[in-house]
Design a protein around this motif. Structure first.
Motif, PDB file in Angstrom:
ATOM      1  N   GLU A   1      24.993 -16.873  28.469  1.00 33.93           N
ATOM      2  CA  GLU A   1      24.726 -15.474  28.162  1.00 33.93           C
ATOM      3  C   GLU A   1      25.144 -15.197  26.731  1.00 33.93           C
ATOM      4  OE1 GLU A   1      26.793 -13.445  31.283  1.00 33.93           O
ATOM      5  OE2 GLU A   1      25.130 -13.738  32.661  1.00 33.93           O
ATOM      6  N   LYS A   2      24.371 -14.377  26.052  1.00 34.37           N
ATOM      7  CA  LYS A   2      24.619 -14.045  24.655  1.00 34.37           C
ATOM      8  C   LYS A   2      25.137 -12.624  24.560  1.00 34.37           C
ATOM      9  CE  LYS A   2      22.488 -17.890  23.530  1.00 34.37           C
ATOM     10  NZ  LYS A   2      23.266 -19.081  23.355  1.00 34.37           N
ATOM     11  N   THR A   3      25.811 -12.329  23.487  1.00 33.95           N
ATOM     12  CA  THR A   3      26.250 -10.964  23.240  1.00 33.95           C
ATOM     13  C   THR A   3      25.255 -10.297  22.309  1.00 33.95           C
ATOM     14  OG1 THR A   3      27.537 -11.479  21.265  1.00 33.95           O
ATOM     15  CG2 THR A   3      28.646 -11.728  23.408  1.00 33.95           C
ATOM     16  N   TYR A   4      25.397  -8.996  22.155  1.00 35.87           N
ATOM     17  CA  TYR A   4      24.507  -8.271  21.252  1.00 35.87           C
ATOM     18  C   TYR A   4      24.641  -8.794  19.831  1.00 35.87           C
ATOM     19  CZ  TYR A   4      28.329  -5.583  19.243  1.00 35.87           C
ATOM     20  OH  TYR A   4      29.448  -5.207  18.576  1.00 35.87           O
ATOM     21  N   LEU A   5      25.780  -9.380  19.477  1.00 36.10           N
ATOM     22  CA  LEU A   5      25.972  -9.913  18.122  1.00 36.10           C
ATOM     23  C   LEU A   5      25.033 -11.077  17.839  1.00 36.10           C
ATOM     24  CD1 LEU A   5      29.862  -9.803  17.992  1.00 36.10           C
ATOM     25  CD2 LEU A   5      28.260  -8.242  16.866  1.00 36.10           C
ATOM     26  N   GLU A   6      24.551 -11.713  18.896  1.00 34.26           N
ATOM     27  CA  GLU A   6      23.629 -12.833  18.750  1.00 34.26           C
ATOM     28  C   GLU A   6      22.174 -12.411  18.960  1.00 34.26           C
ATOM     29  OE1 GLU A   6      25.923 -16.551  20.505  1.00 34.26           O
ATOM     30  OE2 GLU A   6      26.089 -14.785  21.796  1.00 34.26           O
ATOM     31  N   ALA A   7      21.916 -11.130  18.893  1.00 36.05           N
ATOM     32  CA  ALA A   7      20.581 -10.611  19.189  1.00 36.05           C
ATOM     33  C   ALA A   7      19.531 -11.086  18.199  1.00 36.05           C
ATOM     34  CB  ALA A   7      20.606  -9.086  19.251  1.00 36.05           C
ATOM     35  N   GLU A   8      19.927 -11.469  17.021  1.00 34.73           N
ATOM     36  CA  GLU A   8      18.953 -11.943  16.040  1.00 34.73           C
ATOM     37  C   GLU A   8      18.209 -13.192  16.537  1.00 34.73           C
ATOM     38  OE1 GLU A   8      18.037 -10.247  13.396  1.00 34.73           O
ATOM     39  OE2 GLU A   8      19.601  -8.757  13.709  1.00 34.73           O
TER      40      GLU A   8
ATOM     41  N   GLU B   1      25.299  -1.272  22.027  1.00 32.03           N
ATOM     42  CA  GLU B   1      24.961  -2.702  22.035  1.00 32.03           C
ATOM     43  C   GLU B   1      23.521  -2.916  22.489  1.00 32.03           C
ATOM     44  OE1 GLU B   1      27.864  -5.027  24.166  1.00 32.03           O
ATOM     45  OE2 GLU B   1      29.504  -4.330  22.897  1.00 32.03           O
ATOM     46  N   THR B   2      23.080  -2.156  23.490  1.00 31.23           N
ATOM     47  CA  THR B   2      21.689  -2.251  23.937  1.00 31.23           C
ATOM     48  C   THR B   2      20.753  -1.883  22.786  1.00 31.23           C
ATOM     49  OG1 THR B   2      22.276  -1.785  26.226  1.00 31.23           O
ATOM     50  CG2 THR B   2      19.993  -1.350  25.586  1.00 31.23           C
ATOM     51  N   ALA B   3      21.100  -0.843  22.047  1.00 35.74           N
ATOM     52  CA  ALA B   3      20.283  -0.434  20.895  1.00 35.74           C
ATOM     53  C   ALA B   3      20.234  -1.547  19.854  1.00 35.74           C
ATOM     54  CB  ALA B   3      20.844   0.847  20.285  1.00 35.74           C
ATOM     55  N   GLN B   4      21.338  -2.224  19.631  1.00 39.84           N
ATOM     56  CA  GLN B   4      21.345  -3.302  18.635  1.00 39.84           C
ATOM     57  C   GLN B   4      20.440  -4.457  19.048  1.00 39.84           C
ATOM     58  OE1 GLN B   4      25.626  -3.783  18.139  1.00 39.84           O
ATOM     59  NE2 GLN B   4      25.472  -2.781  16.152  1.00 39.84           N
ATOM     60  N   ILE B   5      20.368  -4.732  20.341  1.00 42.58           N
ATOM     61  CA  ILE B   5      19.463  -5.782  20.826  1.00 42.58           C
ATOM     62  C   ILE B   5      18.010  -5.360  20.603  1.00 42.58           C
ATOM     63  CG2 ILE B   5      18.679  -7.024  22.885  1.00 42.58           C
ATOM     64  CD1 ILE B   5      21.695  -6.794  23.826  1.00 42.58           C
ATOM     65  N   ALA B   6      17.688  -4.113  20.937  1.00 47.22           N
ATOM     66  CA  ALA B   6      16.329  -3.600  20.727  1.00 47.22           C
ATOM     67  C   ALA B   6      15.984  -3.600  19.240  1.00 47.22           C
ATOM     68  CB  ALA B   6      16.205  -2.200  21.310  1.00 47.22           C
ATOM     69  N   GLN B   7      16.921  -3.206  18.407  1.00 51.42           N
ATOM     70  CA  GLN B   7      16.686  -3.164  16.959  1.00 51.42           C
ATOM     71  C   GLN B   7      16.460  -4.560  16.400  1.00 51.42           C
ATOM     72  OE1 GLN B   7      20.208  -0.993  15.935  1.00 51.42           O
ATOM     73  NE2 GLN B   7      19.288   0.985  16.443  1.00 51.42           N
ATOM     74  N   ALA B   8      17.184  -5.547  16.919  1.00 51.82           N
ATOM     75  CA  ALA B   8      16.969  -6.925  16.472  1.00 51.82           C
ATOM     76  C   ALA B   8      15.564  -7.389  16.831  1.00 51.82           C
ATOM     77  CB  ALA B   8      18.015  -7.854  17.094  1.00 51.82           C
ATOM     78  N   ALA B   9      15.104  -7.013  18.030  1.00 48.82           N
ATOM     79  CA  ALA B   9      13.738  -7.365  18.427  1.00 48.82           C
ATOM     80  C   ALA B   9      12.731  -6.711  17.493  1.00 48.82           C
ATOM     81  CB  ALA B   9      13.489  -6.947  19.872  1.00 48.82           C
ATOM     82  N   ALA B  10      12.955  -5.460  17.139  1.00 45.87           N
ATOM     83  CA  ALA B  10      12.034  -4.733  16.256  1.00 45.87           C
ATOM     84  C   ALA B  10      12.014  -5.339  14.857  1.00 45.87           C
ATOM     85  CB  ALA B  10      12.422  -3.258  16.188  1.00 45.87           C
TER      86      ALA B  10
ATOM     87  N   THR C   1      13.179   3.164  28.421  1.00 38.19           N
ATOM     88  CA  THR C   1      12.833   4.146  27.389  1.00 38.19           C
ATOM     89  C   THR C   1      13.866   4.117  26.266  1.00 38.19           C
ATOM     90  OG1 THR C   1      11.648   5.524  28.973  1.00 38.19           O
ATOM     91  CG2 THR C   1      12.353   6.582  26.924  1.00 38.19           C
ATOM     92  N   PHE C   2      15.125   3.973  26.596  1.00 39.29           N
ATOM     93  CA  PHE C   2      16.168   3.886  25.577  1.00 39.29           C
ATOM     94  C   PHE C   2      15.914   2.687  24.668  1.00 39.29           C
ATOM     95  CE2 PHE C   2      20.261   2.428  23.960  1.00 39.29           C
ATOM     96  CZ  PHE C   2      20.720   3.583  23.346  1.00 39.29           C
ATOM     97  N   PHE C   3      15.565   1.544  25.252  1.00 43.00           N
ATOM     98  CA  PHE C   3      15.231   0.339  24.493  1.00 43.00           C
ATOM     99  C   PHE C   3      14.067   0.644  23.551  1.00 43.00           C
ATOM    100  CE2 PHE C   3      13.322  -3.760  23.662  1.00 43.00           C
ATOM    101  CZ  PHE C   3      14.373  -4.672  23.655  1.00 43.00           C
ATOM    102  N   SER C   4      13.034   1.320  24.067  1.00 43.56           N
ATOM    103  CA  SER C   4      11.861   1.667  23.266  1.00 43.56           C
ATOM    104  C   SER C   4      12.230   2.594  22.107  1.00 43.56           C
ATOM    105  CB  SER C   4      10.793   2.332  24.135  1.00 43.56           C
ATOM    106  OG  SER C   4      10.357   1.451  25.149  1.00 43.56           O
TER     107      SER C   4
END
Length: 161
Positions: free
Chosen positions: A3-10, A30-39, A59-62
């Motif tokens: 499992e990865k943390t949001y810090l590894e979202a890149e 942290e969820t927002a940071q994962i979504a932002q890395a995807a974007a 929706t929050f992810f979006s």
């Protein structure tokens, strides 16, 4: 698979077809940071299929994804309109909510393929409801509540197809 943390979202940007990454988010930030890395790594033609129970954070992810693209207008779930278009960011974003779709033919009527194979990035909430017409190449994002003691904690599984 660890499992990865949001810090590894890149890592999302380096995923290969068939690869799966699991993130544990301990907070909305942290969820927002994962979504932002995807974007940040998204490109024209990418499709992100978001699934999870009601209130899991689709929706929050979006919203976080759109903000990272540079979209400044409010992003709301298009439950009754099925699709919302957002311009003004690095890429156009097409945001679907197909929860209320009863017949797959309804997707043809709104021009689903023009969006999915268009110039922007597509996010589809409740994508499991239209699985038979999803593009072969896509990201599947499954959000689940993972800790009964922490309502903000999410398990975010991302698979690249």
């Amino acid at each position: 698979m660890s499992e990865k943390t949001y810090l590894e979202a890149e890592l999302i940007g380096s995923m290969q077809p068939g690869e799966k990454i699991i993130y544990i988010s301990h907070s909305p930030a942290e969820t927002a940071q994962i979504a932002q890395a995807a974007a940040r790594t998204a490109k024209s033609g990418d499709v992100f299929c978001l699934d999870g129970d009601l209130g899991a954070g689709k929706t929050f992810f979006s919203q976080a994804f759109g903000a990272a693209l540079g979209i400044t207008e409010p992003i709301v779930s298009p439950t009754f309109t099925i699709v919302s278009e957002y311009d003004g960011g690095r890429l156009p974003m097409y945001h679907f909510d197909v929860y209320r779709i009863e017949e797959i033919e309804e997707m043809d009527e709104i021009g689903f393929e023009e969006y999915v194979y268009g110039a922007g990035v597509t996010l589809i909430e409740w994508a499991c409801r239209i699985e038979e017409i999803l593009p072969v190449h896509r990201y599947a994002v499954n959000l689940t509540r993972s800790n009964p003691q922490n309502d903000s904690e999410r398990r975010i599984e991302i698979c690249r197809y």
